[in-house]
Scaffold this active site. Sequence first.
Site, PDB file in Angstrom:
ATOM      1  N   ASP A 108       5.687  24.282  53.087  1.00  0.00           N
ATOM      2  CA  ASP A 108       6.328  22.776  53.447  1.00  0.00           C
ATOM      3  C   ASP A 108       6.870  22.279  52.068  1.00  0.00           C
ATOM      4  O   ASP A 108       6.537  22.767  51.001  1.00  0.00           O
ATOM      5  CB  ASP A 108       4.902  21.893  53.680  1.00  0.00           C
ATOM      6  CG  ASP A 108       5.463  20.872  54.304  1.00  0.00           C
ATOM      7  OD1 ASP A 108       6.667  20.191  54.695  1.00  0.00           O
ATOM      8  OD2 ASP A 108       4.673  19.905  54.280  1.00  0.00           O
ATOM      9  N   ASN A 119       9.586  21.726  65.477  1.00  0.00           N
ATOM     10  CA  ASN A 119      10.729  21.773  64.431  1.00  0.00           C
ATOM     11  C   ASN A 119      12.214  21.592  65.367  1.00  0.00           C
ATOM     12  O   ASN A 119      13.075  21.180  64.907  1.00  0.00           O
ATOM     13  CB  ASN A 119      10.821  22.884  63.815  1.00  0.00           C
ATOM     14  CG  ASN A 119       9.824  22.745  62.539  1.00  0.00           C
ATOM     15  OD1 ASN A 119       9.353  23.765  61.842  1.00  0.00           O
ATOM     16  ND2 ASN A 119       9.481  21.531  62.320  1.00  0.00           N
TER      17      ASN A 119
HETATM   18  C1  FPP Z   1       8.946  22.680  55.842  1.00  0.00           C
HETATM   19  O1  FPP Z   1       9.588  22.022  55.044  1.00  0.00           O
HETATM   20  C2  FPP Z   1       9.720  24.035  55.866  1.00  0.00           C
HETATM   21  C3  FPP Z   1      10.369  24.512  57.243  1.00  0.00           C
HETATM   22  C4  FPP Z   1      10.392  23.718  58.383  1.00  0.00           C
HETATM   23  C5  FPP Z   1      10.950  25.478  57.106  1.00  0.00           C
HETATM   24  C6  FPP Z   1      10.299  26.859  56.221  1.00  0.00           C
HETATM   25  C7  FPP Z   1      11.643  27.608  56.229  1.00  0.00           C
HETATM   26  C8  FPP Z   1      11.664  28.506  55.427  1.00  0.00           C
HETATM   27  C9  FPP Z   1      11.151  28.636  53.796  1.00  0.00           C
HETATM   28  C10 FPP Z   1      13.076  29.541  55.218  1.00  0.00           C
HETATM   29  C11 FPP Z   1      13.086  30.579  56.593  1.00  0.00           C
HETATM   30  C12 FPP Z   1      12.060  31.293  56.237  1.00  0.00           C
HETATM   31  C13 FPP Z   1      12.166  32.711  56.968  1.00  0.00           C
HETATM   32  C14 FPP Z   1      11.229  33.785  56.843  1.00  0.00           C
HETATM   33  C15 FPP Z   1      13.448  32.823  57.944  1.00  0.00           C
HETATM   34  P1  FPP Z   1      10.226  20.458  55.375  1.00  0.00           P
HETATM   35  O2  FPP Z   1      11.658  20.607  55.537  1.00  0.00           O
HETATM   36  O3  FPP Z   1       9.407  19.919  56.584  1.00  0.00           O
HETATM   37  O4  FPP Z   1      10.027  19.878  54.014  1.00  0.00           O
HETATM   38  P2  FPP Z   1       9.801  18.071  53.779  1.00  0.00           P
HETATM   39  O5  FPP Z   1       8.359  17.952  54.515  1.00  0.00           O
HETATM   40  O6  FPP Z   1       9.825  17.881  52.548  1.00  0.00           O
HETATM   41  O7  FPP Z   1      10.676  17.410  54.475  1.00  0.00           O
END
Ligand code: FPP
Length: 246
Positions: free
Chosen positions: A20, A68
């Site tokens: 996250d 998501n």
């Molecule tokens: C949460 O951060 C992260 C995600 C929803 C996506 C995680 C994906 C990756 C690290 C890359 C893809 C990985 C693979 C293995 C293909 P957020 O966007 O919710 O962050 P925030 O809470 O700060 O907005």
Amino acid sequence: MVLENKRASHLPKHVAIIMDGNGRWASKRLLPREAGHYAGMKSVRETVRAACDLGLENLTLFAFSSENWKRPKTEVGVLMGLLRAYFRSDMDELAGRNVRMRIIGHRSRVASDIQKLIEESEKRTLTNTGMNLTIAFDYGGQEEIVAAARELARAAADGRIDPETITTELFAARLFTSALPSPDLVIRTSGEHRLSNFLLWQSAYAELLFLDTLWPDFDRAALEGALAQFDGRERRFGALDSEAVA
Ligand code: FPP
């Protein structure tokens, strides 16, 4: 911190990570959220390599939750593209590292070319005996539990099983993770203290570690630090600690 010589018995058997903080990492740099996901991909690669080097047996990464899909189309597209790119560009390295790949989640909702890449990667690494790398993609823990319950209810209604014989083991065998041990360490980055529908059943006895680090800043040293913290925790599984028993 050097963990190379750490005895395998002190390593958790299964580390699961809620990655996250990509969006906040990008906002802090006045970049679009997508830039955070690209940077997060680098952390995925570094973490997987470090986990392999340390001899970790099971690593599960939460890359896309069932919720998501509610994000803007462009962001969903970027996350899908990253998964696609990961399979295309990293599979040789992962296979070379003897990694066995699994994807858990609703794979029928992702594009058919991604489904094909998932199937190919799972097939290609099927007999690998190194680390189990599981990517949770379009995954939701409650839905997983409901699907298992539905399957058992159907079997009971058809007379194929006696409801009295349903045990936790029988139930767990219907989950996506049936081939894996339960996670003993669940890490969430970015300072949020929630499981967010990740491995709800499987995390019953997991140690939870909430780190302030944003996912794109997570690296080999952060993983080693997390493993060192796990090493310092006492796990009782509902029993008394060893001193109280003695
Ligand atoms: C949460 O951060 C992260 C995600 C929803 C996506 C995680 C994906 C990756 C690290 C890359 C893809 C990985 C693979 C293995 C293909 P957020 O966007 O919710 O962050 P925030 O809470 O700060 O907005």
